[in-house]
Design a protein around this motif. Sequence first.
Motif, PDB file in Angstrom:
ATOM      1  N   ALA A  10      60.261  53.044  11.791  1.00 49.15           N
ATOM      2  CA  ALA A  10      59.602  54.175  10.910  1.00 49.15           C
ATOM      3  C   ALA A  10      60.303  55.178  10.427  1.00 49.15           C
ATOM      4  O   ALA A  10      60.039  55.183   9.139  1.00 49.15           O
ATOM      5  CB  ALA A  10      59.020  54.620  12.568  1.00 49.15           C
ATOM      6  N   VAL A  11      61.846  55.211  10.521  1.00 45.50           N
ATOM      7  CA  VAL A  11      62.534  56.309  10.258  1.00 45.50           C
ATOM      8  C   VAL A  11      63.014  54.955   8.859  1.00 45.50           C
ATOM      9  O   VAL A  11      63.170  55.227   7.790  1.00 45.50           O
ATOM     10  CB  VAL A  11      63.932  55.923  11.433  1.00 45.50           C
ATOM     11  CG1 VAL A  11      64.729  56.782  10.877  1.00 45.50           C
ATOM     12  CG2 VAL A  11      63.863  56.715  11.818  1.00 45.50           C
ATOM     13  N   LEU A 222      68.978  57.424  15.007  1.00 50.32           N
ATOM     14  CA  LEU A 222      67.624  58.157  14.809  1.00 50.32           C
ATOM     15  C   LEU A 222      66.133  57.231  15.298  1.00 50.32           C
ATOM     16  O   LEU A 222      65.113  58.359  15.819  1.00 50.32           O
ATOM     17  CB  LEU A 222      67.431  58.435  13.060  1.00 50.32           C
ATOM     18  CG  LEU A 222      68.538  59.431  12.765  1.00 50.32           C
ATOM     19  CD1 LEU A 222      68.297  59.700  11.213  1.00 50.32           C
ATOM     20  CD2 LEU A 222      69.546  60.533  13.749  1.00 50.32           C
ATOM     21  N   GLY A 223      66.119  56.398  14.867  1.00 49.91           N
ATOM     22  CA  GLY A 223      65.170  55.416  15.812  1.00 49.91           C
ATOM     23  C   GLY A 223      64.632  55.753  16.967  1.00 49.91           C
ATOM     24  O   GLY A 223      63.311  56.285  17.443  1.00 49.91           O
ATOM     25  N   ASN A 224      65.557  56.145  17.871  1.00 54.79           N
ATOM     26  CA  ASN A 224      65.517  56.561  19.333  1.00 54.79           C
ATOM     27  C   ASN A 224      65.231  57.603  19.478  1.00 54.79           C
ATOM     28  O   ASN A 224      63.958  58.502  19.925  1.00 54.79           O
ATOM     29  CB  ASN A 224      66.456  56.412  20.205  1.00 54.79           C
ATOM     30  CG  ASN A 224      67.118  54.878  20.782  1.00 54.79           C
ATOM     31  OD1 ASN A 224      66.305  53.754  19.915  1.00 54.79           O
ATOM     32  ND2 ASN A 224      68.388  53.843  20.635  1.00 54.79           N
ATOM     33  N   GLU A 253      65.276  66.382  10.495  1.00 49.33           N
ATOM     34  CA  GLU A 253      64.923  66.775   9.190  1.00 49.33           C
ATOM     35  C   GLU A 253      65.320  65.998   8.376  1.00 49.33           C
ATOM     36  O   GLU A 253      66.279  66.127   8.072  1.00 49.33           O
ATOM     37  CB  GLU A 253      65.279  68.571   9.729  1.00 49.33           C
ATOM     38  CG  GLU A 253      64.988  69.118  10.348  1.00 49.33           C
ATOM     39  CD  GLU A 253      65.665  70.518  10.282  1.00 49.33           C
ATOM     40  OE1 GLU A 253      66.227  70.878   9.415  1.00 49.33           O
ATOM     41  OE2 GLU A 253      65.012  71.412  11.096  1.00 49.33           O
ATOM     42  N   TYR A 254      63.756  66.169   7.500  1.00 50.36           N
ATOM     43  CA  TYR A 254      64.386  65.146   6.459  1.00 50.36           C
ATOM     44  C   TYR A 254      64.241  65.890   4.905  1.00 50.36           C
ATOM     45  O   TYR A 254      62.867  66.489   4.768  1.00 50.36           O
ATOM     46  CB  TYR A 254      63.502  63.472   6.193  1.00 50.36           C
ATOM     47  CG  TYR A 254      63.382  62.937   7.257  1.00 50.36           C
ATOM     48  CD1 TYR A 254      64.846  61.432   7.021  1.00 50.36           C
ATOM     49  CD2 TYR A 254      62.960  63.404   8.721  1.00 50.36           C
ATOM     50  CE1 TYR A 254      64.579  60.988   7.771  1.00 50.36           C
ATOM     51  CE2 TYR A 254      63.851  61.981   9.586  1.00 50.36           C
ATOM     52  CZ  TYR A 254      64.099  61.259   9.287  1.00 50.36           C
ATOM     53  OH  TYR A 254      64.539  60.362  10.159  1.00 50.36           O
ATOM     54  N   GLY A 255      65.233  66.405   3.917  1.00 50.94           N
ATOM     55  CA  GLY A 255      64.735  66.833   3.227  1.00 50.94           C
ATOM     56  C   GLY A 255      64.762  66.392   2.234  1.00 50.94           C
ATOM     57  O   GLY A 255      64.146  65.155   1.429  1.00 50.94           O
ATOM     58  N   ASP A 256      63.858  66.823   0.233  1.00 51.14           N
ATOM     59  CA  ASP A 256      62.745  66.288   0.077  1.00 51.14           C
ATOM     60  C   ASP A 256      63.944  65.374  -1.244  1.00 51.14           C
ATOM     61  O   ASP A 256      63.933  64.581  -1.735  1.00 51.14           O
ATOM     62  CB  ASP A 256      62.451  67.386  -1.473  1.00 51.14           C
ATOM     63  CG  ASP A 256      61.424  68.526  -0.367  1.00 51.14           C
ATOM     64  OD1 ASP A 256      60.773  67.045   0.596  1.00 51.14           O
ATOM     65  OD2 ASP A 256      61.151  69.371  -0.911  1.00 51.14           O
ATOM     66  N   ASP A 257      65.662  66.224  -1.387  1.00 47.14           N
ATOM     67  CA  ASP A 257      66.354  64.709  -1.910  1.00 47.14           C
ATOM     68  C   ASP A 257      67.045  64.130  -1.503  1.00 47.14           C
ATOM     69  O   ASP A 257      68.385  63.265  -1.644  1.00 47.14           O
ATOM     70  CB  ASP A 257      67.594  66.083  -1.979  1.00 47.14           C
ATOM     71  CG  ASP A 257      68.516  66.854  -0.901  1.00 47.14           C
ATOM     72  OD1 ASP A 257      67.536  66.316   0.640  1.00 47.14           O
ATOM     73  OD2 ASP A 257      69.313  67.577  -0.909  1.00 47.14           O
TER      74      ASP A 257
END
Length: 294
Positions: A10-11, A222-224, A253-257
């Motif tokens: 997914a990541v 991050l997948g875990n 947290e995933y940024g727009d950049d």
Amino acid sequence: MTTYHHGSRAVQDLVGVREAADHVGRSIGDGIRPVAAAFLGIQPMLVIGGADPAGAVWASLLTGEPGFVRATGPHQISIAGGLNRADPLAQTLAGEGAPVGTIALDPRTRRRMRLNGRARPTPRGLAIEADQVFSNCPKYIQKRELPPGALPGRPSAPRRGTKLTGDQRAFLAAADTFFLATVHAHGADASHRGGNPGFVQVASSCEIAWRDYPGNSMFLSLGNLATDPRAGLLFLDWRTGTTLQLTGTARTEYGDDGSRTVRFTLAEAVETLGASPWSWTAPEYSPANPGQED
């Protein structure tokens, strides 16, 4: 066991690196090659991650004279000595078949190797049967040397707390390296994070954060965390041998950049003075660190 579970997939898909992850994933096997066995045989420390009997995830430090970790078969390593009885993972590793992740990181050569599998106690310490064995690139590893001779004294009794003290907060804010333990339904993993001092941001006595720098595209950690937020962090004072172990939960947290920030919320901290007998030299920072001049 497949190379990636759905959390890592997914990541990878979110970031757009599935093809690169498939390419890198071909390097993951369950066998210990001669070059990997030779690497393990000269290491003075090994980080191990897993869950304690209550389910909290920890990263712990194993140390010894080079040779204390060695390959004893094509799919097994043996570790002499084991953990201090007061370590959060000591009870877990006293049982059979505990899922663990390990990482051997050598600051002298900026090399690292990860081995994940199942641990069992032995008369001399531990044995781990490998499920996954692979190496990572030298990115973000600070170069350090290890002068001969061990530090005097023995580890102190661990000091536990549910909030970071002022000294602990300052220690984290000055760190250039830590180790991250995560878990998934079928196992555990231990990885490395590095950067210039200040890359770990201490938001409060209960929360820290760090930027997730570009890596190998596998996104195992991050997948875990995408499927199980439990996490354990290990910080080492490379000069004095003091360790600070943190357990809690983490979210990404995933940024727009395209940036990624991991925020960790503390449940418990364990500080042990003199946990490692080794005193390493001051670092030569990795040229890959953001903000580091070539």
